[in-house]
Every structure is written in C-alpha cells, then in structure tokens.
Write a protein that holds these residues in place. Structure first.
Motif, PDB file in Angstrom:
ATOM      1  N   ALA A 230      -9.248  -5.803  14.543  1.00  0.00           N
ATOM      2  CA  ALA A 230      -9.684  -6.852  14.026  1.00  0.00           C
ATOM      3  C   ALA A 230     -10.440  -6.926  13.055  1.00  0.00           C
ATOM      4  N   THR A 231     -11.304  -5.449  13.087  1.00  0.00           N
ATOM      5  CA  THR A 231     -12.874  -5.186  12.006  1.00  0.00           C
ATOM      6  C   THR A 231     -12.843  -3.908  11.222  1.00  0.00           C
ATOM      7  N   ASN A 232     -11.133  -3.644  11.855  1.00  0.00           N
ATOM      8  CA  ASN A 232     -11.043  -1.915  10.625  1.00  0.00           C
ATOM      9  C   ASN A 232     -10.868  -2.657   9.384  1.00  0.00           C
ATOM     10  N   VAL A 233     -11.595  -3.647   8.391  1.00  0.00           N
ATOM     11  CA  VAL A 233     -11.765  -3.736   7.604  1.00  0.00           C
ATOM     12  C   VAL A 233     -10.961  -2.200   7.015  1.00  0.00           C
ATOM     13  N   PRO A 234     -10.722  -1.588   6.533  1.00  0.00           N
ATOM     14  CA  PRO A 234     -10.000  -0.413   5.741  1.00  0.00           C
ATOM     15  C   PRO A 234      -8.729  -0.196   6.217  1.00  0.00           C
ATOM     16  N   SER A 235      -7.885  -0.454   7.589  1.00  0.00           N
ATOM     17  CA  SER A 235      -6.813  -0.442   7.128  1.00  0.00           C
ATOM     18  C   SER A 235      -5.561  -1.768   6.705  1.00  0.00           C
ATOM     19  N   PHE A 236      -6.471  -3.487   7.592  1.00  0.00           N
ATOM     20  CA  PHE A 236      -6.316  -3.878   6.350  1.00  0.00           C
ATOM     21  C   PHE A 236      -6.094  -3.374   5.114  1.00  0.00           C
ATOM     22  N   ILE A 237      -6.575  -3.377   3.834  1.00  0.00           N
ATOM     23  CA  ILE A 237      -6.893  -2.946   2.548  1.00  0.00           C
ATOM     24  C   ILE A 237      -5.699  -2.108   2.465  1.00  0.00           C
ATOM     25  N   ARG A 238      -5.824  -1.056   3.354  1.00  0.00           N
ATOM     26  CA  ARG A 238      -4.610   0.028   3.143  1.00  0.00           C
ATOM     27  C   ARG A 238      -3.106  -0.592   3.263  1.00  0.00           C
ATOM     28  N   ALA A 239      -3.152  -1.951   4.226  1.00  0.00           N
ATOM     29  CA  ALA A 239      -2.064  -2.377   4.319  1.00  0.00           C
ATOM     30  C   ALA A 239      -1.345  -2.757   3.256  1.00  0.00           C
ATOM     31  N   LEU A 240      -2.140  -3.712   2.335  1.00  0.00           N
ATOM     32  CA  LEU A 240      -1.742  -4.627   1.392  1.00  0.00           C
ATOM     33  C   LEU A 240      -1.753  -3.866   0.465  1.00  0.00           C
ATOM     34  N   THR A 241      -2.336  -3.157   0.198  1.00  0.00           N
ATOM     35  CA  THR A 241      -1.986  -2.333  -1.028  1.00  0.00           C
ATOM     36  C   THR A 241      -0.798  -1.472  -1.412  1.00  0.00           C
ATOM     37  N   VAL A 242       0.047  -0.878   0.044  1.00  0.00           N
ATOM     38  CA  VAL A 242       1.095  -1.122  -0.263  1.00  0.00           C
ATOM     39  C   VAL A 242       2.165  -2.280  -0.254  1.00  0.00           C
ATOM     40  N   MET A 243       1.723  -3.125  -0.060  1.00  0.00           N
ATOM     41  CA  MET A 243       2.663  -4.629  -0.608  1.00  0.00           C
ATOM     42  C   MET A 243       2.286  -5.194  -1.625  1.00  0.00           C
ATOM     43  N   PRO A 244       2.181  -4.409  -2.946  1.00  0.00           N
ATOM     44  CA  PRO A 244       1.773  -4.866  -4.644  1.00  0.00           C
ATOM     45  C   PRO A 244       3.040  -6.449  -4.790  1.00  0.00           C
ATOM     46  N   CYS A 245       3.632  -6.045  -4.481  1.00  0.00           N
ATOM     47  CA  CYS A 245       4.512  -7.621  -4.873  1.00  0.00           C
ATOM     48  C   CYS A 245       5.452  -8.302  -4.602  1.00  0.00           C
ATOM     49  N   ILE A 246       4.220  -9.071  -3.395  1.00  0.00           N
ATOM     50  CA  ILE A 246       3.472 -10.319  -2.447  1.00  0.00           C
ATOM     51  C   ILE A 246       3.500 -10.896  -3.144  1.00  0.00           C
ATOM     52  N   ALA A 247       3.946 -12.513  -3.329  1.00  0.00           N
ATOM     53  CA  ALA A 247       3.686 -13.947  -4.467  1.00  0.00           C
ATOM     54  C   ALA A 247       3.363 -14.719  -2.990  1.00  0.00           C
ATOM     55  N   HIS A 248       4.048 -14.737  -2.014  1.00  0.00           N
ATOM     56  CA  HIS A 248       3.433 -15.671  -1.020  1.00  0.00           C
ATOM     57  C   HIS A 248       2.965 -15.482   0.282  1.00  0.00           C
ATOM     58  N   LEU A 249       1.946 -15.317   0.736  1.00  0.00           N
ATOM     59  CA  LEU A 249       1.315 -15.717   1.460  1.00  0.00           C
ATOM     60  C   LEU A 249       0.783 -16.660   2.727  1.00  0.00           C
ATOM     61  N   LYS A 250       1.435 -16.675   4.487  1.00  0.00           N
ATOM     62  CA  LYS A 250       1.379 -17.441   5.016  1.00  0.00           C
ATOM     63  C   LYS A 250       0.584 -16.883   5.954  1.00  0.00           C
ATOM     64  N   VAL A 251      -0.729 -17.455   6.085  1.00  0.00           N
ATOM     65  CA  VAL A 251      -1.053 -17.380   7.204  1.00  0.00           C
ATOM     66  C   VAL A 251      -1.067 -18.127   8.631  1.00  0.00           C
ATOM     67  N   ALA A 252      -0.817 -18.179  10.385  1.00  0.00           N
ATOM     68  CA  ALA A 252      -0.259 -18.530  11.192  1.00  0.00           C
ATOM     69  C   ALA A 252      -1.729 -17.810  11.998  1.00  0.00           C
ATOM     70  N   GLU A 279      -9.130  -9.976  -1.391  1.00  0.00           N
ATOM     71  CA  GLU A 279      -9.482  -9.547  -2.603  1.00  0.00           C
ATOM     72  C   GLU A 279      -9.598  -7.693  -3.125  1.00  0.00           C
ATOM     73  N   GLN A 280      -9.053  -7.204  -2.385  1.00  0.00           N
ATOM     74  CA  GLN A 280      -9.384  -5.634  -2.809  1.00  0.00           C
ATOM     75  C   GLN A 280      -8.362  -4.944  -3.065  1.00  0.00           C
ATOM     76  N   ALA A 281      -7.143  -5.420  -2.417  1.00  0.00           N
ATOM     77  CA  ALA A 281      -5.436  -4.691  -2.478  1.00  0.00           C
ATOM     78  C   ALA A 281      -5.508  -5.444  -4.324  1.00  0.00           C
ATOM     79  N   PRO A 282      -4.495  -4.358  -4.784  1.00  0.00           N
ATOM     80  CA  PRO A 282      -4.240  -5.130  -6.169  1.00  0.00           C
ATOM     81  C   PRO A 282      -2.739  -5.621  -6.472  1.00  0.00           C
ATOM     82  N   LEU A 283      -3.373  -7.590  -5.877  1.00  0.00           N
ATOM     83  CA  LEU A 283      -1.895  -8.255  -5.651  1.00  0.00           C
ATOM     84  C   LEU A 283      -1.795  -8.710  -6.740  1.00  0.00           C
ATOM     85  N   THR A 284      -1.140  -8.622  -7.636  1.00  0.00           N
ATOM     86  CA  THR A 284      -1.307  -9.070  -9.522  1.00  0.00           C
ATOM     87  C   THR A 284      -0.563 -10.454  -9.270  1.00  0.00           C
ATOM     88  N   ARG A 285       0.547  -9.913  -7.385  1.00  0.00           N
ATOM     89  CA  ARG A 285       1.780 -11.322  -8.596  1.00  0.00           C
ATOM     90  C   ARG A 285       1.202 -12.636  -7.669  1.00  0.00           C
TER      91      ARG A 285
END
Length: 503
Positions: A230-252, A279-285
C-alpha cells in the motif's frame, strides 16, 4: 422473318428474367439489413446466432415470401456487379461495419464477450474495448507488483474507461500499535510518501523507504506485506499510467468498524498512494469521481491540496472533476458531546470542487445525518460549538443536486435552492427529514422563481392520478399491462422528483 423475331423475343425474355433476379437479390439483401437493424435495437439481444442464420442463403430464400407479402421494396439500384469482383459474405459485411459491430458488442454480456475472445484473434481484438471498459481491481499485496499482472494491465489498460478500486476493511488491513521490541514503548510513525523507488536494504539512510534503519526494521517485522504494497507509491503510478483513458474513478472501502474511526489502517495508506498516483499519472479524461462506500476518515487522505505527498499538479487534476458521488458511513451525530471534526473535514473536502462541479450526489449510509452543504448553519445552531467558523459552500456551476438520508431545516432547503437558482436544474431529496418548518416553507422559493404556484397544482393532480392507480387491483393491472409502479419505492421516487425537480 418469323425466325428472327422469335430469337429477339427469347433474348428479351432472358434479359427480363435476369433483371428480375437482380432485383430479387437486392430486395433480399435490403430485407436482411432491415431485420438485423431491428434486432439490434433490443437490449436482450445477446447472441450472434440469429445474425448467422439471417446471413445464410436458405434464410434469405425463406424470407423472400415475407418480404413480398409485406410489400417491402429495395431502394438500391439494380446494377450488376463486375464479374471479376469477389462476393463478400453477409456476416463479414456486418462484422466489418463499425456501426453495426459496435452496437452488437455493446449489448453483449460480459460472459459472452469473454467467450467471444477465445474464438479467433479478430474477435478478441474487437471485443476487448467493450469487455475491459469497466475494470474492478481488488487491492492485494501483489496487485501492482507481480510481473504477469503488470503485463496484463499494460495490454488492456488502453481500453479502461471506468476503474473501480476496491479495498475492504478486514483483519489483514488492521494495523496494531508499533512497539519497540526492547523497551516495549509505542513508537510513532511519521509517514512521508516516496515518489521514487527505494531499496529497503539501502546503504544510506536517505535511500531508505521509511526514513531510518530502526523504523524500517520495526515496520518490516511488525507489519505484513499488504502494508508495504500500500505504501509502494511508484507501483500505483505505473498502474494508472498505462490506463490514460480513465473517465470515471470509483473508490470502494466498505466494512470499517465504528471503533476504528480514529485509527489508521492499511486502507488509508493505499488511499494516499492512489491519490498521489491520480495526480501524477496523465489522466486527462478523468471527469467523474465516486466514493461509494467510503469511511469518514478517508476524505483526510483523498483531500486535494493539503493531503500527504501533494504536488503542484494535484489541484489541476482534481479541477477536471465535473461529477462527484459520495456514500459515506454515518455515526451517532445527536449524541451529547459528539465531535464534528469529520464533518468539518467533509466540508473542506468539497470546497476545492466548488468552482467546476456540475453534479453532486451525497448519501449517508446507516443513520441519517446533517447535510454537508448546510454545515455552517448546523454548527451555529449547536450551543456547545459557539459561533460557526466554517464558510458556506457555493457551487458556481451546479446543475444536479441529490441528497439522501439527511436531516435539514426548512430554511436551509429554501436558502440552498435560492443560492443556486441560476444554475440548478434538478434537486432530488430522498429520505430527508425536516427538523423545523414544513415543505411548503422549504419549497416556497420555487413559487418565487416561477412567479406562480402552478408547479404545486400540477403536483397535486399528479398525486391524485398516482394514488388512484395505486388503489387498483394489482392482479387486474398486471393483466392489463397497466401497472405503473412495481413497488412503493417507485411511487415515492415519482412523487419526490415531480415535487422537487425544477427546470
């Protein structure tokens, strides 16, 4: 002379028969296209077997009688195709047409899409955008670090449009106090998110993930692998970087015990890493954010601008959010001496979205609670808190507002609608309890805005019609196909929306 005229007659009859066959073929093709387009209009259409059947020549021949009986005529010109041009199979023509193929795949179930990808390579490529458009990730210790999962996420990441980050509260996410093994005293861990990869066994203290050798040793021995993931922030950034077309984010994040409301768990550290990655990944949509359900303390770690590990790019990313949905766990608000710190955190969390938010939906899960948009007046009414120091919220572009399972005063509803009267188009209040006043006082602003009480008269007529229909025999209504409302919830929803919807 008679012999020549007979030859000419035979030639004209043969040409006439060939022209008739061409017209029939065109009529069959047009009828097939009409049948396919009609079938694709129904949401229950799930299989391509009907399309395959309609594409066969035998089915077309059987459909000819129906076509002639219906008087259907083709609008295509009766032109003969070049003799050396290969004939395209009907199903191939349907499948290579983007409009028909997309409409068909959009109405297929996920199980059908998964089975279709096993047929051939082309089916797999065409069905992948529809199958992976909505992706749910249940976070575990190897979700973003196992090479096979990371490679699979890279292959399907471009198709993801809606991402659900699911991490429930369990025994594995509970964090016990951090104790010194020598003295037995409780140690305090000051967490600072690290955006670059760190080696736990580094030779220098500044290269350590948790700041010092002693703290790193305590965390490794006393906390499990889920905490370190959970504290491995770079792994989160890499995961969201390969999903640049995300328009809806759900947190449960469901399942938090009420006694753990002031304790930090692994879920909170994962939310910090998720916020930094967004904030770091290119989620422009990214335009929609849904927190459902969420525990009260989560907004402290998802708060933009003042959270842990914030960056200058953070406010610009959260400024893209146009639609916000929050379903928050409630607690005992009316208990004497109940703290209001989480209510203030919720109020501060909504403030950065006030400029660009167009749709806001908020619901308390469990007991009803105060409206987050009227917190300043609620604190002013509470004697033990004294004068309110919280500034009221005003959403400059709010068009749709939905509040559920809350209690308010009639004056607060009147002020809320009047404050957003220039932009608000729909106000949906569900399970709202008035602590003072009545609904005539709360909705008097609608009469002021419309200039008459016509909306109230129309509502009374609508209520009479609904009550009359609700008093009929359900069996008779069901036989006649005239049952408008299947349950009392539908009736209540209709009454509520017809009363409170504005245009």
């Amino acid at each position: 002379m008679g012999w020549k005229s007979s030859i000419a007659g035979h030639q004209s009859n043969g040409e006439h028969r060939r022209q008739e066959r061409r017209q029939v073929r065109h009529m069959f093709e047009a009828y097939r296209q009409k049948c396919l387009s009609t079938l694709l209009l129904y949401p229950t259409f799930r299989s391509s077997s009907v399309i395959m059947t309609l594409s066969t020549p035998r089915a077309l021949a059987g459909a000819g009688g129906v076509m002639r009986a219906s008087g259907f005529e083709s609008k295509q010109p009766a032109t003969r195709a070049p003799p050396n041009r290969p004939r395209v199979p009907p199903f191939l023509s349907f499948w290579t047409t983007e409009a028909t193929r997309s409409l068909f795949l959009a109405h297929c179930a996920r199980e059908d899409l998964a089975a279709m990808r096993l047929v051939c390579h082309d089916f797999g490529v065409r069905a992948a955008p529809f199958l992976f458009a909505d992706l749910t990730i249940t976070f575990r210790s190897t979700t973003f670090t196992r090479p096979a999962r990371v490679a699979a996420l890279k292959r399907i990441g471009a198709h993801v449009r809606c991402l659900t980050f699911h991490m429930p509260h369990t025994l594995e996410t509970f964090l016990p106090p951090l104790l010194d093994p020598v003295t037995g005293e409780e140690r305090t861990f000051h967490y600072v998110p690290q955006l670059r990869c760190h080696n736990i066994c580094a030779s220098r203290d500044e290269d350590l993930k948790y700041g010092s050798w002693h703290m790193t040793d305590l965390l490794i021995h006393q906390y499990g692998p889920l905490f370190h993931a959970a504290t491995n922030v770079p792994s989160f950034i890499r995961a969201l970087t390969v999903m640049p077309c995300i328009a809806h984010l759900k947190v449960a994040c469901p399942g938090q015990a009420p006694s753990h409301r002031y304790r930090r768990s692994v879920v909170d550290y994962a939310l910090i890493s998720l916020r930094v990655a967004v904030e770091q990944a290119p989620l422009t949509r990214l335009t929609t954010l849904s927190l459902l359900p969420i525990h009260p303390g989560a907004i402290l770690y998802l708060r933009p601008g003042l959270g842990f590990g914030t960056s200058p790019n953070g406010p610009r990313r959260w400024a893209q959010i146009k639609r916000l949905v929050i379903h928050m766990d409630s607690w005992e608000f009316d208990r004497p001496g109940a703290p209001t710190d989480h209510l203030k955190l919720l109020h501060d969390y909504l403030r950065p979205f006030a400029r660009q938010l167009e749709r806001l939906s908020f619901r308390w899960k469990g007991h009803n609670g105060p409206c987050p948009l009227t917190l300043p007046t609620d604190l002013a009414r509470t004697p033990q808190h004294g004068p309110a120091r919280v500034q009221p919220l005003h959403f400059a572009r709010l068009r749709h507002l939905e509040l559920a399972n809350s209690y308010v005063h009639a004056s607060q509803v009147h002020a809320l609608i009047g404050q957003h009267r220039r932009t608000l188009r729909e106000c949906d209040l569900e399970d709202i309890a008035l602590r003072s006043g009545d609904w005539d006082e709360a909705l008097a602003v609608l009469t002021t805005l419309s200039g008459s009480d016509r909306w109230k008269v129309e509502q009374e007529h609508a209520t009479e019609r609904v009550v009359t229909r609700a008093g009929r025999d359900p069996e008779r209504d069901r036989e006649r196909g005239d049952a408008w409302f299947g349950s009392p919830t539908h009736l209540d929803h209709f009454l509520r929306r017809s009363i409170l919807s504005t245009s």
